[in-house]
Motif scaffolding. Structure first.
Motif, short mmCIF file in Angstrom:
data_model
loop_
_atom_site.label_atom_id
_atom_site.label_comp_id
_atom_site.label_asym_id
_atom_site.label_seq_id
_atom_site.Cartn_x
_atom_site.Cartn_y
_atom_site.Cartn_z
N VAL A 16 0.86 -1.18 0.00
CA VAL A 16 0.00 0.00 0.00
C VAL A 16 0.89 1.23 0.00
O VAL A 16 1.74 1.39 0.87
N THR A 17 0.71 2.11 -1.00
CA THR A 17 1.56 3.30 -1.14
C THR A 17 0.71 4.53 -1.33
O THR A 17 -0.23 4.53 -2.12
N GLU A 18 1.04 5.60 -0.60
CA GLU A 18 0.30 6.85 -0.71
C GLU A 18 0.98 7.79 -1.70
O GLU A 18 2.22 7.83 -1.79
N PRO A 33 -0.05 11.40 -9.55
CA PRO A 33 -0.09 10.43 -8.46
C PRO A 33 -1.46 9.80 -8.24
O PRO A 33 -2.49 10.40 -8.53
N ALA A 34 -1.44 8.59 -7.70
CA ALA A 34 -2.65 7.97 -7.16
C ALA A 34 -2.72 8.37 -5.69
O ALA A 34 -1.70 8.31 -4.99
N ASP A 35 -3.90 8.78 -5.21
CA ASP A 35 -4.02 9.06 -3.78
C ASP A 35 -3.51 7.87 -2.98
O ASP A 35 -2.79 8.02 -2.00
N GLN A 59 -13.56 6.13 -4.16
CA GLN A 59 -13.53 5.71 -5.56
C GLN A 59 -12.37 4.75 -5.75
O GLN A 59 -11.34 4.85 -5.08
N TRP A 60 -12.53 3.82 -6.70
CA TRP A 60 -11.40 2.95 -7.02
C TRP A 60 -11.31 2.70 -8.52
O TRP A 60 -12.30 2.75 -9.24
N THR A 61 -10.08 2.49 -8.96
CA THR A 61 -9.76 2.24 -10.37
C THR A 61 -8.77 1.08 -10.42
O THR A 61 -7.91 0.98 -9.54
N ALA A 62 -8.88 0.24 -11.41
CA ALA A 62 -7.95 -0.88 -11.56
C ALA A 62 -7.06 -0.69 -12.78
O ALA A 62 -7.51 -0.20 -13.81
N GLY A 78 -8.74 8.84 -5.20
CA GLY A 78 -9.15 7.63 -4.51
C GLY A 78 -8.07 6.56 -4.56
O GLY A 78 -6.89 6.84 -4.43
N VAL A 79 -8.52 5.33 -4.81
CA VAL A 79 -7.62 4.17 -4.74
C VAL A 79 -7.40 3.59 -6.14
O VAL A 79 -8.34 3.41 -6.91
#
Length: 303
Positions: A16-18, A33-35, A59-62, A78-79
Protein backbone atom coordinates in the motif's frame (compact mmCIF):
# COMPACT_ATOMS: atom_id res chain seq x y z
CA UNK A 1 -6.39 8.44 4.36
CA UNK A 2 -4.08 7.36 7.22
CA UNK A 3 -6.96 5.39 8.82
CA UNK A 4 -7.61 3.61 5.52
CA UNK A 5 -3.95 2.73 5.13
CA UNK A 6 -3.88 1.33 8.66
CA UNK A 7 -6.96 -0.83 7.99
CA UNK A 8 -5.44 -2.17 4.78
CA UNK A 9 -2.11 -2.89 6.46
CA UNK A 10 -3.85 -4.56 9.40
CA UNK A 11 -5.50 -6.93 6.91
CA UNK A 12 -2.06 -7.56 5.32
CA UNK A 13 -3.57 -7.31 1.84
CA UNK A 14 -0.31 -6.43 0.07
CA UNK A 15 1.69 -3.33 -0.77
CA UNK A 16 0.00 0.00 0.00
CA UNK A 17 1.56 3.30 -1.14
CA UNK A 18 0.30 6.85 -0.71
CA UNK A 19 0.69 9.51 -3.45
CA UNK A 20 2.38 7.07 -5.82
CA UNK A 21 3.38 8.58 -9.22
CA UNK A 22 1.54 6.56 -11.87
CA UNK A 23 4.18 7.46 -14.46
CA UNK A 24 6.09 4.60 -12.81
CA UNK A 25 3.27 2.19 -13.60
CA UNK A 26 2.39 2.99 -17.24
CA UNK A 27 4.22 2.11 -20.46
CA UNK A 28 3.79 5.73 -21.57
CA UNK A 29 5.77 6.88 -18.48
CA UNK A 30 3.13 9.58 -17.96
CA UNK A 31 0.70 10.20 -15.12
CA UNK A 32 0.24 12.08 -11.88
CA UNK A 33 -0.09 10.43 -8.46
CA UNK A 34 -2.65 7.97 -7.16
CA UNK A 35 -4.02 9.06 -3.78
CA UNK A 36 -3.47 5.44 -2.79
CA UNK A 37 -1.99 2.53 -4.75
CA UNK A 38 -2.75 -1.01 -3.65
CA UNK A 39 -0.98 -4.09 -5.02
CA UNK A 40 -2.91 -7.05 -3.54
CA UNK A 41 -1.22 -10.40 -2.85
CA UNK A 42 -4.17 -12.61 -3.82
CA UNK A 43 -7.74 -12.46 -5.10
CA UNK A 44 -8.89 -12.93 -1.50
CA UNK A 45 -6.79 -9.94 -0.42
CA UNK A 46 -8.30 -7.93 -3.26
CA UNK A 47 -11.78 -8.80 -1.95
CA UNK A 48 -10.75 -7.52 1.50
CA UNK A 49 -9.39 -4.31 -0.03
CA UNK A 50 -12.61 -3.70 -1.97
CA UNK A 51 -14.64 -4.20 1.21
CA UNK A 52 -12.56 -1.59 3.06
CA UNK A 53 -12.70 0.80 0.09
CA UNK A 54 -16.49 0.52 -0.12
CA UNK A 55 -16.98 0.86 3.65
CA UNK A 56 -15.10 4.15 3.44
CA UNK A 57 -16.94 5.33 0.30
CA UNK A 58 -13.77 5.75 -1.77
CA UNK A 59 -13.53 5.71 -5.56
CA UNK A 60 -11.40 2.95 -7.02
CA UNK A 61 -9.76 2.24 -10.37
CA UNK A 62 -7.95 -0.88 -11.56
CA UNK A 63 -4.86 -1.05 -13.76
CA UNK A 64 -2.65 -3.85 -15.01
CA UNK A 65 0.74 -3.37 -16.61
CA UNK A 66 -0.23 0.15 -17.68
CA UNK A 67 -0.24 -0.34 -21.45
CA UNK A 68 -3.08 1.12 -23.54
CA UNK A 69 -3.50 3.64 -20.72
CA UNK A 70 -3.07 7.41 -20.47
CA UNK A 71 -3.23 8.74 -16.91
CA UNK A 72 -3.90 12.46 -16.55
CA UNK A 73 -1.31 14.85 -15.12
CA UNK A 74 -3.55 15.32 -12.08
CA UNK A 75 -3.36 11.63 -11.25
CA UNK A 76 -6.25 9.51 -10.02
CA UNK A 77 -8.51 10.31 -7.11
CA UNK A 78 -9.15 7.63 -4.51
CA UNK A 79 -7.62 4.17 -4.74
CA UNK A 80 -5.80 2.56 -7.66
CA UNK A 81 -5.62 -1.23 -7.56
CA UNK A 82 -2.74 -2.68 -9.54
CA UNK A 83 -3.09 -6.28 -10.66
CA UNK A 84 0.39 -7.74 -10.80
CA UNK A 85 2.32 -10.12 -8.60
CA UNK A 86 -0.10 -12.16 -6.56
CA UNK A 87 -2.67 -12.16 -9.34
CA UNK A 88 -0.38 -13.74 -11.91
CA UNK A 89 -1.14 -17.42 -11.32
CA UNK A 90 -1.21 -20.01 -14.10
CA UNK A 91 -2.92 -23.40 -13.92
CA UNK A 92 -2.81 -25.87 -16.80
CA UNK A 93 -5.31 -28.59 -17.58
CA UNK A 94 -4.46 -29.99 -20.99
CA UNK A 95 -5.56 -27.53 -23.65
CA UNK A 96 -7.43 -25.40 -21.10
CA UNK A 97 -5.58 -22.93 -18.88
CA UNK A 98 -6.62 -20.64 -16.03
CA UNK A 99 -4.63 -17.41 -15.91
CA UNK A 100 -4.53 -14.59 -13.36
CA UNK A 101 -5.46 -11.08 -14.46
CA UNK A 102 -1.98 -9.78 -13.64
CA UNK A 103 -0.16 -12.28 -15.87
CA UNK A 104 1.99 -10.83 -18.65
CA UNK A 105 0.45 -11.55 -22.05
CA UNK A 106 3.87 -11.75 -23.73
CA UNK A 107 5.16 -14.18 -21.10
CA UNK A 108 2.01 -16.30 -21.36
CA UNK A 109 2.18 -16.57 -25.15
CA UNK A 110 5.86 -17.54 -24.96
CA UNK A 111 5.27 -20.27 -22.36
CA UNK A 112 2.33 -21.75 -24.24
CA UNK A 113 4.26 -21.77 -27.53
CA UNK A 114 7.05 -23.77 -25.90
CA UNK A 115 4.47 -26.32 -24.82
CA UNK A 116 3.13 -26.58 -28.36
CA UNK A 117 -0.20 -24.96 -27.54
CA UNK A 118 -1.68 -22.71 -30.22
CA UNK A 119 -4.07 -19.77 -29.90
CA UNK A 120 -1.96 -17.05 -28.31
CA UNK A 121 0.37 -16.35 -31.22
CA UNK A 122 -1.33 -13.01 -31.85
CA UNK A 123 -0.40 -11.85 -28.33
CA UNK A 124 3.35 -12.35 -28.62
CA UNK A 125 4.05 -8.62 -28.90
CA UNK A 126 1.21 -7.11 -26.85
CA UNK A 127 2.84 -5.60 -23.73
CA UNK A 128 -0.14 -5.83 -21.40
CA UNK A 129 -1.66 -8.08 -18.78
CA UNK A 130 -4.26 -10.81 -19.24
CA UNK A 131 -6.87 -8.77 -17.37
CA UNK A 132 -6.36 -5.71 -19.54
CA UNK A 133 -6.44 -7.84 -22.68
CA UNK A 134 -9.82 -9.31 -21.68
CA UNK A 135 -11.16 -5.86 -20.75
CA UNK A 136 -10.49 -4.43 -24.22
CA UNK A 137 -10.58 -7.65 -26.26
CA UNK A 138 -6.97 -7.10 -27.28
CA UNK A 139 -5.97 -8.48 -30.63
CA UNK A 140 -3.55 -8.45 -33.53
CA UNK A 141 -2.73 -10.38 -36.70
CA UNK A 142 -6.34 -11.40 -37.31
CA UNK A 143 -7.17 -12.79 -33.87
CA UNK A 144 -8.14 -11.53 -30.43
CA UNK A 145 -9.09 -12.64 -26.90
CA UNK A 146 -12.67 -13.45 -27.91
CA UNK A 147 -11.32 -16.33 -30.03
CA UNK A 148 -9.83 -18.21 -27.05
CA UNK A 149 -11.70 -17.09 -23.91
CA UNK A 150 -14.03 -19.63 -22.29
CA UNK A 151 -15.02 -17.55 -19.26
CA UNK A 152 -13.73 -14.69 -17.13
CA UNK A 153 -13.87 -14.09 -13.38
CA UNK A 154 -15.01 -10.49 -12.95
CA UNK A 155 -15.03 -8.16 -9.96
CA UNK A 156 -17.72 -5.53 -10.53
CA UNK A 157 -17.87 -1.96 -9.29
CA UNK A 158 -20.31 -2.84 -6.50
CA UNK A 159 -17.90 -5.43 -5.10
CA UNK A 160 -19.73 -8.51 -6.44
CA UNK A 161 -17.80 -11.23 -8.26
CA UNK A 162 -19.08 -13.40 -11.09
CA UNK A 163 -17.85 -15.76 -13.80
CA UNK A 164 -19.01 -14.57 -17.24
CA UNK A 165 -19.05 -16.81 -20.30
CA UNK A 166 -17.57 -15.74 -23.63
CA UNK A 167 -21.06 -14.82 -24.84
CA UNK A 168 -21.81 -12.83 -21.67
CA UNK A 169 -18.60 -10.82 -22.18
CA UNK A 170 -20.26 -9.31 -25.30
CA UNK A 171 -16.98 -8.99 -27.19
CA UNK A 172 -16.63 -6.86 -30.29
CA UNK A 173 -13.74 -4.97 -31.90
CA UNK A 174 -11.49 -3.83 -28.99
CA UNK A 175 -14.52 -3.87 -26.71
CA UNK A 176 -16.18 -5.97 -24.02
CA UNK A 177 -19.06 -5.57 -21.60
CA UNK A 178 -16.55 -4.25 -19.05
CA UNK A 179 -16.44 -0.89 -20.82
CA UNK A 180 -20.21 -0.54 -20.32
CA UNK A 181 -20.55 -2.31 -16.97
CA UNK A 182 -17.33 -1.41 -15.13
CA UNK A 183 -15.39 -4.32 -13.66
CA UNK A 184 -11.97 -5.94 -13.65
CA UNK A 185 -10.92 -9.35 -14.85
CA UNK A 186 -9.35 -11.27 -11.96
CA UNK A 187 -8.66 -14.43 -13.95
CA UNK A 188 -9.79 -16.16 -17.11
CA UNK A 189 -10.07 -19.63 -18.54
CA UNK A 190 -8.64 -19.91 -22.06
CA UNK A 191 -9.04 -22.72 -24.57
CA UNK A 192 -5.94 -23.47 -26.68
CA UNK A 193 -5.19 -26.22 -29.17
CA UNK A 194 -2.31 -28.62 -29.53
CA UNK A 195 -0.14 -27.73 -32.49
CA UNK A 196 3.32 -27.98 -33.95
CA UNK A 197 5.73 -26.22 -31.58
CA UNK A 198 8.14 -25.19 -34.33
CA UNK A 199 5.33 -23.72 -36.45
CA UNK A 200 3.83 -21.86 -33.47
CA UNK A 201 7.23 -20.45 -32.50
CA UNK A 202 7.91 -19.37 -36.08
CA UNK A 203 4.56 -17.52 -36.30
CA UNK A 204 5.25 -15.78 -33.00
CA UNK A 205 8.71 -14.72 -34.09
CA UNK A 206 7.31 -13.37 -37.34
CA UNK A 207 4.72 -11.36 -35.38
CA UNK A 208 7.40 -10.02 -33.02
CA UNK A 209 9.68 -9.06 -35.90
CA UNK A 210 6.81 -7.26 -37.63
CA UNK A 211 6.09 -5.23 -34.51
CA UNK A 212 9.75 -4.31 -34.07
CA UNK A 213 9.99 -3.18 -37.67
CA UNK A 214 6.74 -1.21 -37.78
CA UNK A 215 6.09 0.04 -34.24
CA UNK A 216 8.14 2.44 -32.05
CA UNK A 217 8.73 0.35 -28.95
CA UNK A 218 12.11 2.07 -28.43
CA UNK A 219 10.15 5.01 -26.95
CA UNK A 220 7.61 4.97 -24.12
CA UNK A 221 4.17 4.64 -25.70
CA UNK A 222 0.76 3.18 -24.99
CA UNK A 223 0.25 1.16 -28.16
CA UNK A 224 -2.25 2.08 -30.84
CA UNK A 225 -3.96 5.36 -29.96
CA UNK A 226 -6.97 5.21 -32.31
CA UNK A 227 -9.34 2.46 -33.33
CA UNK A 228 -9.29 1.69 -37.03
CA UNK A 229 -12.39 3.33 -38.63
CA UNK A 230 -12.83 0.30 -40.89
CA UNK A 231 -12.45 -0.13 -43.80
CA UNK A 232 -9.90 2.68 -43.32
CA UNK A 233 -6.85 2.34 -41.07
CA UNK A 234 -5.99 4.99 -38.50
CA UNK A 235 -2.26 5.06 -39.21
CA UNK A 236 -2.80 5.55 -42.94
CA UNK A 237 -5.31 8.36 -42.40
CA UNK A 238 -3.02 10.20 -39.97
CA UNK A 239 0.00 9.82 -42.26
CA UNK A 240 -1.91 10.93 -45.36
CA UNK A 241 -3.13 14.01 -43.49
CA UNK A 242 0.49 15.10 -43.02
CA UNK A 243 0.66 14.67 -39.23
CA UNK A 244 3.24 11.88 -39.07
CA UNK A 245 6.15 13.14 -36.93
CA UNK A 246 4.20 16.13 -35.60
CA UNK A 247 5.05 17.11 -32.00
CA UNK A 248 3.38 18.99 -29.18
CA UNK A 249 5.63 19.44 -26.17
CA UNK A 250 7.32 16.12 -25.46
CA UNK A 251 4.73 14.05 -27.29
CA UNK A 252 5.19 13.06 -30.92
CA UNK A 253 3.20 11.19 -33.54
CA UNK A 254 5.67 8.45 -34.33
CA UNK A 255 7.79 8.67 -37.49
CA UNK A 256 7.56 4.89 -37.70
CA UNK A 257 3.81 4.35 -37.29
CA UNK A 258 1.37 7.26 -37.29
CA UNK A 259 -1.14 5.53 -34.97
CA UNK A 260 1.40 5.67 -32.16
CA UNK A 261 2.15 8.68 -29.97
CA UNK A 262 5.50 8.45 -28.20
CA UNK A 263 6.94 10.16 -25.17
CA UNK A 264 10.24 11.64 -26.36
CA UNK A 265 11.35 12.34 -22.81
CA UNK A 266 9.27 14.91 -20.96
CA UNK A 267 5.76 14.56 -22.39
CA UNK A 268 2.75 15.37 -20.24
CA UNK A 269 -0.70 13.86 -20.57
CA UNK A 270 -1.88 17.26 -21.80
CA UNK A 271 0.67 17.11 -24.65
CA UNK A 272 -0.74 13.72 -25.68
CA UNK A 273 -4.35 14.87 -25.38
CA UNK A 274 -3.61 17.95 -27.48
CA UNK A 275 -2.12 15.70 -30.20
CA UNK A 276 -5.17 13.44 -30.03
CA UNK A 277 -7.46 16.44 -30.48
CA UNK A 278 -5.34 17.67 -33.39
CA UNK A 279 -5.65 14.31 -35.13
CA UNK A 280 -9.40 14.10 -34.53
CA UNK A 281 -10.04 17.60 -35.86
CA UNK A 282 -7.73 17.19 -38.87
CA UNK A 283 -9.19 13.83 -39.96
CA UNK A 284 -12.73 15.15 -39.49
CA UNK A 285 -11.98 18.22 -41.61
CA UNK A 286 -10.12 16.35 -44.37
CA UNK A 287 -12.06 13.10 -44.63
CA UNK A 288 -15.24 13.64 -42.56
CA UNK A 289 -14.29 10.60 -40.47
CA UNK A 290 -14.77 10.54 -36.70
CA UNK A 291 -11.73 9.03 -34.98
CA UNK A 292 -12.30 7.10 -31.76
CA UNK A 293 -9.50 6.48 -29.29
CA UNK A 294 -8.43 2.95 -28.44
CA UNK A 295 -6.24 4.09 -25.53
CA UNK A 296 -8.11 4.37 -22.23
CA UNK A 297 -7.84 7.83 -20.67
CA UNK A 298 -8.37 8.13 -16.92
CA UNK A 299 -7.72 10.56 -14.09
CA UNK A 300 -8.51 14.07 -12.90
CA UNK A 301 -7.57 17.46 -14.25
CA UNK A 302 -4.36 18.97 -12.89
CA UNK A 303 -5.07 21.85 -10.51
Amino acid sequence: MKDIIKKLNDENIGKVTENEPLAKHTTMKIGGPADLLIEPNTIQDLEKAIRIIKENHLQWTAIGRGSNLLVSDGGIEGVVIKLGKGLDHLEENGEEITVGGGYSLVKLSTIMSRKGLSGLEFASGIPGSLGGAVFMNAGAHGSDMSEILVKAHILFEDGTMEWLSNEEMEFSYRTSILQRKPGICLEAVLSLKEGNREQITAIMQKNKDYRKETQPWNYPCCGSVFRNPLPEHAGHLIESSGLKGHSIGGAQISDLHANFIVNTGDATAKDVLDLIDLVKNTIKDKYDIHMETEVEMIGREKE
